[in-house]
Design an enzyme around this catalytic site. Structure first.
Site, mmCIF file in Angstrom:
data_model
loop_
_atom_site.group_PDB
_atom_site.id
_atom_site.type_symbol
_atom_site.label_atom_id
_atom_site.label_comp_id
_atom_site.label_asym_id
_atom_site.label_seq_id
_atom_site.Cartn_x
_atom_site.Cartn_y
_atom_site.Cartn_z
ATOM 1 N NE ARG A 163 31.757 -3.751 -43.538
ATOM 2 C CZ ARG A 163 32.558 -4.327 -44.452
ATOM 3 N NH1 ARG A 163 33.731 -4.835 -44.060
ATOM 4 N NH2 ARG A 163 32.200 -4.407 -45.719
ATOM 5 C CG HIS A 254 29.285 2.935 -40.863
ATOM 6 N ND1 HIS A 254 30.095 1.822 -40.866
ATOM 7 C CD2 HIS A 254 28.682 2.957 -42.086
ATOM 8 C CE1 HIS A 254 29.992 1.190 -42.025
ATOM 9 N NE2 HIS A 254 29.147 1.869 -42.785
ATOM 10 C CE1 TYR A 289 31.485 6.126 -48.846
ATOM 11 C CE2 TYR A 289 31.593 4.055 -50.019
ATOM 12 C CZ TYR A 289 31.457 4.749 -48.845
ATOM 13 O OH TYR A 289 31.275 4.072 -47.664
#
Length: 310
Positions: A163, A254, A289
């Protein structure tokens, strides 16, 4: 902006809650500030709603209709459902703290349903676009060391799946020197991530040319004036790069993390390993994902299968 003049009992409760979040829950500064912002926004609404700044007794007397009015106000203001869900979570946390510290209970806050959130799908870059971002990381920088800083930062995000807050929280003495790096993520949970040689090389190259020579507990990634680099600057640098490369608005720092996960999955990585690398508490978060990879697979199928092209 509503001027809040809160009664002393509420101010004391907020101060104790903040201390508890930091010391007991070990929440990050970013999380704590978000919780506080959510609570102050709620208290500002309640002040208008009741006609006066609420004390603890007022907060404990609020009923479901009061909370639904607050939710309706947020909706009218166009705030995202995800933002409202987080605000409601912050509010419940505060009320649980009031109960835990003997200040009183309010069951109404727990009777309010969370807003139904749409299932969001991560928006990664293609492998080619991700590499183009790295190739052009310093294109807009006149100072060579700032160009190398940008390259080091974006290579770290893409190479390790961090992150942006995790990367910018690193200090100089946490700079990767071996094949792995210990990262402190959300909720102060630690995880071990592998570090590629190309990542170490980019960071070493930046550190050698940085005029401020960060060392020890100094921030690893520095801004032009020698202070810890902030996320807004990293996002601004990415905006310049995506403008140069004609990338969509979803190309953010991101997105480099999303790209890391999606490209691992496409390369045969298993979900459990990717979950650990990303620091996701729940496998369901990582499973988003698979939708991205399925979309890519269907696009290839539609574009290449003879029957699909008829």
């Amino acid at each position: 902006m509503i001027a809040l003049t809160l009664p002393q009992d509420v101010r004391d409760a907020i101060a104790d809650w903040r201390q508890w979040l930091s010391a007991e829950r070990r929440a990050s500064n970013h999380t704590t500030e978000n919780y506080l912002a959510d609570l102050y926004a709620f208290l500002g609404f309640i002040q208008v709603h009741l006609g006066d700044a609420p004390d603890i007794r007022d907060l404990l007397r609020l009923n479901p209709r009061d909370f639904r009015s607050w939710l309706a106000r947020r909706s009218m203001d166009g705030l995202a459902k995800s933002s409202t869900a987080r605000a409601l979570s912050s509010l419940r946390n505060f009320y649980r703290f009031l109960d835990r510290t003997g200040r009183g209970q309010n069951a109404a806050v727990n009777s309010i349903r969370n807003p139904k959130l749409p299932q969001s799908v991560p928006k990664p870059l293609s492998p080619q676009d991700a590499m183009a971002v790295l190739d052009n990381a310093g294109a807009w920088q006149d100072e060579p060391w700032l160009a190398k800083r940008n390259l080091a930062l974006f290579t770290l995000l893409y190479g390790c799946g961090l992150r942006i807050s995790e990367a910018l929280d690193l200090n100089a003495n946490q700079r990767p020197t071996g094949d792995s790096l210990v990262i402190t993520g959300k909720g102060n949970k630690q995880r071990l991530v592998p570090v590629l040689q190309i990542v170490r090389d980019a960071i070493d190259d930046y550190a050698k040319t940085c005029p401020y020579a960060p060392d020890g507990n100094d921030p690893l990634f520095l801004g032009a004036r020698g202070k810890r680099l902030v996320a807004q600057v990293a996002q601004r640098e990415m905006r310049k790069i995506r403008g140069l490369l004609n990338l969509p608005d979803t190309a953010t720092p991101h997105a480099m993390r999303h790209s890391f996960a999606t490209h691992l999955l496409a390369g045969g990585g298993d979900l459990r390993t990717i979950q650990d690398l990303l620091g996701h508490a729940s496998l369901s978060t990582t499973q988003r994902y698979t939708a991205v990879d399925t979309e890519r697979m269907m696009a290839v199928y539609q574009g290449t299968h003879p029957r699909a092209r008829r």
